[in-house]
Design a protein around this motif. Structure first.
Motif, short mmCIF file in Angstrom:
data_model
loop_
_atom_site.label_atom_id
_atom_site.label_comp_id
_atom_site.label_asym_id
_atom_site.label_seq_id
_atom_site.Cartn_x
_atom_site.Cartn_y
_atom_site.Cartn_z
N PHE A 1 -4.20 0.20 2.75
CA PHE A 1 -3.10 -0.45 1.71
C PHE A 1 -3.27 -2.07 1.65
CE2 PHE A 1 -1.52 3.28 3.35
CZ PHE A 1 -0.43 3.80 1.75
N ASP A 2 -3.20 -3.09 0.47
CA ASP A 2 -3.61 -4.05 0.45
C ASP A 2 -3.23 -4.80 1.72
OD1 ASP A 2 -4.54 -3.95 -1.90
OD2 ASP A 2 -3.12 -5.16 -3.49
N ASP A 3 -1.58 -4.48 2.24
CA ASP A 3 -1.12 -5.57 3.72
C ASP A 3 -2.20 -5.03 4.82
OD1 ASP A 3 -1.12 -2.70 4.29
OD2 ASP A 3 2.00 -3.45 3.97
N THR A 4 -3.37 -4.55 4.18
CA THR A 4 -4.65 -3.86 5.17
C THR A 4 -3.96 -2.93 6.23
OG1 THR A 4 -3.67 -6.14 7.11
CG2 THR A 4 -5.37 -7.17 5.28
N THR A 5 -2.64 -2.52 6.19
CA THR A 5 -2.43 -1.30 6.72
C THR A 5 -3.57 -0.13 6.48
OG1 THR A 5 -0.75 -0.88 5.19
CG2 THR A 5 -0.42 -1.71 7.58
N LYS A 6 -3.40 0.76 7.60
CA LYS A 6 -4.12 2.36 7.15
C LYS A 6 -2.60 2.96 7.62
CE LYS A 6 -8.18 0.84 8.90
NZ LYS A 6 -9.66 1.31 8.83
N ILE A 7 -3.16 4.46 6.97
CA ILE A 7 -2.80 5.95 7.53
C ILE A 7 -3.81 6.74 7.61
CG2 ILE A 7 -0.81 7.24 7.06
CD1 ILE A 7 0.81 5.26 5.83
N SER A 8 -4.10 7.56 8.22
CA SER A 8 -4.56 8.35 8.47
C SER A 8 -4.18 9.53 7.06
CB SER A 8 -4.65 9.33 10.01
OG SER A 8 -5.74 10.38 9.52
N PHE A 9 -4.69 10.25 6.56
CA PHE A 9 -4.65 11.52 5.66
C PHE A 9 -5.72 12.32 5.24
CE2 PHE A 9 -1.48 8.03 4.15
CZ PHE A 9 -0.57 8.98 4.41
N ASP A 10 -5.47 13.84 5.33
CA ASP A 10 -6.18 14.50 5.12
C ASP A 10 -7.15 14.81 4.00
OD1 ASP A 10 -7.06 15.75 8.11
OD2 ASP A 10 -4.74 15.89 7.87
N ALA A 11 -6.03 14.43 2.67
CA ALA A 11 -5.69 15.04 1.44
C ALA A 11 -4.82 14.12 0.66
CB ALA A 11 -5.75 16.53 1.24
N ALA A 12 -4.83 14.19 -0.62
CA ALA A 12 -4.56 13.07 -1.47
C ALA A 12 -4.03 14.15 -2.88
CB ALA A 12 -4.35 11.88 -1.38
N TYR A 13 -3.23 14.40 -2.67
CA TYR A 13 -2.94 14.87 -4.69
C TYR A 13 -2.75 13.42 -5.60
CZ TYR A 13 -2.29 19.64 -3.23
OH TYR A 13 -1.91 20.59 -2.44
N ALA A 14 -3.31 13.53 -6.62
CA ALA A 14 -3.49 12.12 -7.58
C ALA A 14 -2.66 12.68 -8.66
CB ALA A 14 -4.87 11.50 -7.55
N ALA A 15 -2.27 11.88 -9.78
CA ALA A 15 -2.14 11.62 -11.17
C ALA A 15 -2.85 11.14 -12.05
CB ALA A 15 -0.05 12.31 -11.40
N VAL A 16 -4.07 11.23 -12.01
CA VAL A 16 -4.61 10.26 -13.38
C VAL A 16 -4.89 10.53 -14.55
CG1 VAL A 16 -6.30 9.95 -10.51
CG2 VAL A 16 -6.56 11.89 -13.04
N PRO A 17 -4.71 9.54 -15.66
CA PRO A 17 -4.41 9.69 -16.56
C PRO A 17 -6.13 10.89 -17.47
CG PRO A 17 -5.38 7.35 -16.59
CD PRO A 17 -4.78 8.55 -15.11
N PHE A 18 -6.14 10.44 -18.27
CA PHE A 18 -7.26 11.40 -19.14
C PHE A 18 -7.08 11.42 -20.26
CE2 PHE A 18 -3.69 14.09 -19.75
CZ PHE A 18 -4.22 15.04 -21.47
N LYS A 19 -8.69 11.28 -20.86
CA LYS A 19 -8.25 11.53 -22.21
C LYS A 19 -9.63 12.45 -22.51
CE LYS A 19 -12.58 8.89 -21.99
NZ LYS A 19 -14.06 6.85 -22.25
N GLN A 20 -10.16 13.09 -23.78
CA GLN A 20 -10.69 14.18 -24.66
C GLN A 20 -11.56 13.28 -24.17
OE1 GLN A 20 -10.03 16.94 -26.36
NE2 GLN A 20 -7.98 16.61 -25.19
N HIS A 21 -13.17 14.43 -23.50
CA HIS A 21 -13.79 14.48 -23.50
C HIS A 21 -14.92 14.79 -24.61
CE1 HIS A 21 -18.37 15.31 -21.78
NE2 HIS A 21 -16.92 15.20 -20.61
N SER A 22 -14.51 14.79 -25.70
CA SER A 22 -15.16 14.53 -27.31
C SER A 22 -13.70 14.04 -28.53
CB SER A 22 -15.87 15.72 -28.09
OG SER A 22 -16.05 15.79 -29.13
N ASP A 23 -14.15 13.12 -28.96
CA ASP A 23 -13.53 12.10 -30.22
C ASP A 23 -13.94 13.28 -31.40
OD1 ASP A 23 -16.71 11.20 -30.62
OD2 ASP A 23 -15.56 9.43 -31.08
#
Length: 302
Positions: free
Chosen positions: A216-238
């Motif tokens: 993290f930005d405050d230099t702390t770190k936490i051990s994780f095995d996995a993370a779910y992420a909701a990322v934005p997307f766009k159409q692969h073709s316009d």
């Protein structure tokens, strides 16, 4: 291939949805051209799950077998390349590839998928699809009982937490900014022992894509095995939008129950038009699309 060919249907995108549509049409002796660049969005995913008969196979194994089976239908042709532009023609549509080849068809199917917008955080891209994942149905079982992060906020984070809670009791929500939960949601998260961290993430430490620590930005770190992420997307073709197809508020190609877009004789299937991102759903929607297109061709010709 010659520079000009006429087909009943052109399918843009040759992954699971496109191949499924091609098989349905090929079995009805429809002349089909499938254009594909060979770059599926799940290329880095180690294994596919939750698809009967194929559980645990790699995405490449499944797609190679699928293509081998579709190739048996002689009226289906394949073109390795990128469909770069399309226009309405007198008899249907004309598609031009990046190599300048032009093809014509009465019907057009987009199975082009979507493109994830990966955040510019060190380590995220390397872990994406391996230990930073998007779907508990596709990947959750493999990370059951593991220390798990959910990188999201508000309703999306709350929804993911409710699903992941059945897979592990070790859940931390990382909002990366001020938490956006109402009092009822906060009470429920607290009841289930789900922690919330609002500090911005600076790095994902990993080994060959397997998450080790989140820094993290405050230099702390936490051990994780996995993370779910909701990322934005766009159409692969316009191209669908350039041809007039409407998008939903979420950014998917707008289709009806028969995979028809808002433009007559254009259809869409797979991830580009459905939030259920799975191989099983892509195959299903492609199969429906192929049957619908064949029915419409039949109605026009019989």
């Amino acid at each position: 291939m010659t520079n000009t060919n006429n087909f009943d249907t052109i399918i843009v995108g040759g992954s699971y949805a496109g191949l499924s549509a091609a098989m349905a049409l090929g079995r009805s002796l429809r002349h089909v051209l499938l254009i594909d660049s060979g770059m599926p969005c799940n290329e880095r995913t180690p294994h596919s799950h939750n698809f009967l008969t194929q559980d645990g196979k790699t995405p490449k194994e499944i797609s190679m077998l699928a293509k081998h089976q579709v190739e048996k239908y002689g009226t289906v042709k394949f073109y390795n390349g990128i469909a770069s532009s399309g226009r309405k023609s007198e008899d249907g549509f004309e598609i031009t590839t990046n190599a300048g080849d032009k093809f014509n068809a009465k019907k057009l199917i987009f199975a082009t998928g979507i493109k994830d917008m990966i955040p510019d955080i060190p380590g995220f891209a390397a872990c994406w699809g391996i230990s930073i994942i998007h779907c508990p149905y596709c990947h959750g079982y493999e990370y059951r009982n593991q220390n798990t992060a959910i990188i999201a906020n508000g309703a999306k984070a709350f929804h993911l937490a409710s699903l992941v809670k059945n897979l592990t009791d070790n859940i931390t929500i990382l909002t990366t900014e001020g938490a956006d939960f109402n009092s009822e949601q906060l009470d429920k998260l607290n009841t289930h022992g789900i922690k919330i961290i609002e500090t911005k993430i600076s790095e994902f430490e990993h080994k060959n894509g397997h998450l080790r620590n989140i820094v993290f930005d405050d230099t702390t770190k936490i051990s994780f095995d996995a993370a779910y992420a909701a990322v934005p997307f766009k159409q692969h073709s316009d191209m669908p939008v350039s041809l007039g197809c409407e998008l939903t508020e979420q950014g998917y190609i707008k289709v009806d129950d028969f995979q028809k877009t808002t433009i007559p004789s254009i259809y869409a299937c797979g991830d580009n038009s459905n939030m259920m991102r799975s191989i099983a759903n892509a195959v299903y929607s492609g199969n429906v699309t192929g049957a619908v297109v064949n029915r419409e061709l039949t109605s026009e010709q019989f």
